[in-house]
Design a protein around this motif. Sequence first.
Motif, PDB file in Angstrom:
ATOM      1  N   LYS A  23      42.894  41.144  34.112  1.00 24.40           N
ATOM      2  CA  LYS A  23      43.249  40.298  35.247  1.00 24.40           C
ATOM      3  C   LYS A  23      43.098  38.848  34.812  1.00 24.40           C
ATOM      4  CE  LYS A  23      41.729  39.261  39.804  1.00 24.40           C
ATOM      5  NZ  LYS A  23      40.616  39.022  40.625  1.00 24.40           N
ATOM      6  N   SER A  24      44.052  38.026  35.173  1.00 26.14           N
ATOM      7  CA  SER A  24      43.988  36.616  34.786  1.00 26.14           C
ATOM      8  C   SER A  24      43.041  35.857  35.702  1.00 26.14           C
ATOM      9  CB  SER A  24      45.373  35.998  34.878  1.00 26.14           C
ATOM     10  OG  SER A  24      45.278  34.620  34.692  1.00 26.14           O
ATOM     11  N   THR A  25      42.387  34.841  35.137  1.00 26.48           N
ATOM     12  CA  THR A  25      41.534  33.992  35.976  1.00 26.48           C
ATOM     13  C   THR A  25      42.170  32.615  36.156  1.00 26.48           C
ATOM     14  OG1 THR A  25      40.350  33.437  33.971  1.00 26.48           O
ATOM     15  CG2 THR A  25      39.333  35.094  35.393  1.00 26.48           C
ATOM     16  N   LYS A  26      43.336  32.422  35.555  1.00 26.74           N
ATOM     17  CA  LYS A  26      43.990  31.107  35.651  1.00 26.74           C
ATOM     18  C   LYS A  26      44.754  30.995  36.963  1.00 26.74           C
ATOM     19  CE  LYS A  26      44.753  30.729  30.722  1.00 26.74           C
ATOM     20  NZ  LYS A  26      45.791  31.146  29.802  1.00 26.74           N
ATOM     21  N   THR A  27      44.487  29.915  37.675  1.00 21.64           N
ATOM     22  CA  THR A  27      45.156  29.726  38.968  1.00 21.64           C
ATOM     23  C   THR A  27      45.868  28.372  38.984  1.00 21.64           C
ATOM     24  OG1 THR A  27      43.251  28.673  39.974  1.00 21.64           O
ATOM     25  CG2 THR A  27      43.351  31.060  40.141  1.00 21.64           C
ATOM     26  N   THR A  39      50.997  35.441  43.848  1.00 26.26           N
ATOM     27  CA  THR A  39      49.842  36.265  44.186  1.00 26.26           C
ATOM     28  C   THR A  39      48.695  35.357  44.624  1.00 26.26           C
ATOM     29  OG1 THR A  39      50.551  37.763  42.469  1.00 26.26           O
ATOM     30  CG2 THR A  39      48.324  38.066  43.295  1.00 26.26           C
ATOM     31  N   ALA A  41      45.324  33.656  45.067  1.00 26.91           N
ATOM     32  CA  ALA A  41      44.104  33.595  44.256  1.00 26.91           C
ATOM     33  C   ALA A  41      42.893  33.372  45.151  1.00 26.91           C
ATOM     34  CB  ALA A  41      44.219  32.476  43.230  1.00 26.91           C
ATOM     35  N   GLY A 162      44.658  38.386  45.757  1.00 30.18           N
ATOM     36  CA  GLY A 162      45.330  39.463  45.013  1.00 30.18           C
ATOM     37  C   GLY A 162      46.549  39.998  45.749  1.00 30.18           C
ATOM     38  N   ILE A 184      47.635  32.877  41.520  1.00 28.36           N
ATOM     39  CA  ILE A 184      47.410  33.224  40.111  1.00 28.36           C
ATOM     40  C   ILE A 184      48.587  32.676  39.307  1.00 28.36           C
ATOM     41  CG2 ILE A 184      47.067  35.119  38.466  1.00 28.36           C
ATOM     42  CD1 ILE A 184      45.001  35.459  40.548  1.00 28.36           C
ATOM     43  N   LYS A 185      48.289  32.060  38.179  1.00 28.56           N
ATOM     44  CA  LYS A 185      49.377  31.589  37.290  1.00 28.56           C
ATOM     45  C   LYS A 185      50.175  32.784  36.825  1.00 28.56           C
ATOM     46  CE  LYS A 185      48.821  27.299  34.968  1.00 28.56           C
ATOM     47  NZ  LYS A 185      48.247  26.520  33.906  1.00 28.56           N
ATOM     48  N   LEU A 330      48.058  39.987  37.386  1.00 30.77           N
ATOM     49  CA  LEU A 330      48.133  39.269  38.667  1.00 30.77           C
ATOM     50  C   LEU A 330      47.086  39.750  39.678  1.00 30.77           C
ATOM     51  CD1 LEU A 330      52.013  39.147  38.988  1.00 30.77           C
ATOM     52  CD2 LEU A 330      50.492  37.222  38.535  1.00 30.77           C
ATOM     53  N   GLY A 331      46.237  40.673  39.248  1.00 35.05           N
ATOM     54  CA  GLY A 331      45.140  41.094  40.116  1.00 35.05           C
ATOM     55  C   GLY A 331      45.459  42.281  41.009  1.00 35.05           C
TER      56      GLY A 331
END
Length: 428
Positions: A23-27, A39, A41, A162, A184-185, A330-331
């Motif tokens: 899962k990405s943490t970049k927003t 998505t 965040a 999410g 989310i990026k 994207l979570g």
Amino acid sequence: MIEKRTPIPVPEAQKRVIELAKKSTKTETVTIQEADNRTLAEPIYADHDIPPFDRSPLDGFAVQSEDTTHATSETPVLLEVMETVGAGHVAKPVTKQGQAVRVMTGTMMPDGCDAICMFELTNEVKKDGKTYIEIKRPFKKGDFVSFKGEETKEGDPLIQAGTRITAGVKAVLATFGYAKINVIKRPVVGIFATGTELLEVDEPMEPGKIRNSNAYMIAAQVEEAGATARYYGKLADDFDPCYHAISESLKDVDMLITTGGVSVGDFDFLPAIYEKLGARVLFNKIAQRPGSVTTVAELDGTFLFGLSGNPSACFVGFELYTRPVIQTFLGSKTPFLTQTKATLTKDFPKPNPFTRFIRSEVGYTNDGTLTTGPVGFDKSSTVTSLAHTTCFTVLPGGSRGYKAGEQVDVLLIGGQGSETPLVLPEKR
Ligand code: AMP
Ligand code: MG
């Protein structure tokens, strides 16, 4: 020498992929206008009550219920209409017995009134230059009023982080003043189509050549899955230029998709490219049709999806292995395609050596039964049937043909998704 590849079952391949998916943490912050399909965040809360004030849910009269206690059709009560107020305006308080206010849908309840009587239940009477209404039944305090906070209270959590931003989600964002939202990026997914035979969409046909459909199809699947597609162009089947282009692109992408060149042909260079890059190959043979040569490799946390060049196989490979990785990035907690049962609408006479994913169209009968109908010519090289594909009919490996009317497994494309990889269908 031709390398011997051992096929693994589809669920095993999906598990190997999802285990590495992160899962990405970049927003980033986007405006509500830019937020479609993104998505969330952050969770969304109500910043005020809905409705924000007691209001009329219909066009009618705001009355004082006490005035109507003894109203009947034989002895109607007469109320003086003090003013007409539309939604967005605030009525003057009603201070005396026997007074009412004509209000429209959405108008804030006038101070002093506590019930709403719809137009249809009243008669208008003009007398001495004043307007009155006759009311022929009693109303209780609160009748037909929409109360402050009856739908949602200030501070209520409404949508989880999410969640994909749909039209309905946007309605909620707008209601609660989210002009800008943290999302989310989107992962950047690089795309190369390989094959010396490929022509671009605007080139005329030539002997021995075909148009490159995969790049456009895959880019659309990538975008639909919620990522950003970056098409780098097509590559001829020459090792060095392919190696350099692929290795350069890896600096700028979160994932890379190539189509073609993963088989065991003389000009299939992807296996050698993975080796030279030092990528770890998760699998290069799956017990599925189409797309058994679908290969997934990983290099320093970047996924390399080596999809087959055959359009149908390429499409299936993306849906089974790439979409879940994008969705996880994207979570999403339901990254796989939804699996369910449906009734086959056409005979499918071919035998199924491996688990087969037949491009099909999902439907419903009048009594609500889900149906699945194979669309068109069924070969891994088929392109035209993809235009009508909304699901895959999934037939078990090691089975013979199926007849219309039989219950089969299907994977639905789009929609809610599933938490779990494919469950291999049982042989009947
Ligand atoms: P490959 O996986 O490279 O062996 O290609 C398998 C088949 O798919 C061949 O017939 C190719 O011509 C065809 N093919 C490869 N790439 C594409 C593409 N981008 N668009 C349409 N067909 C393709
Ligand atoms: Mg090729």
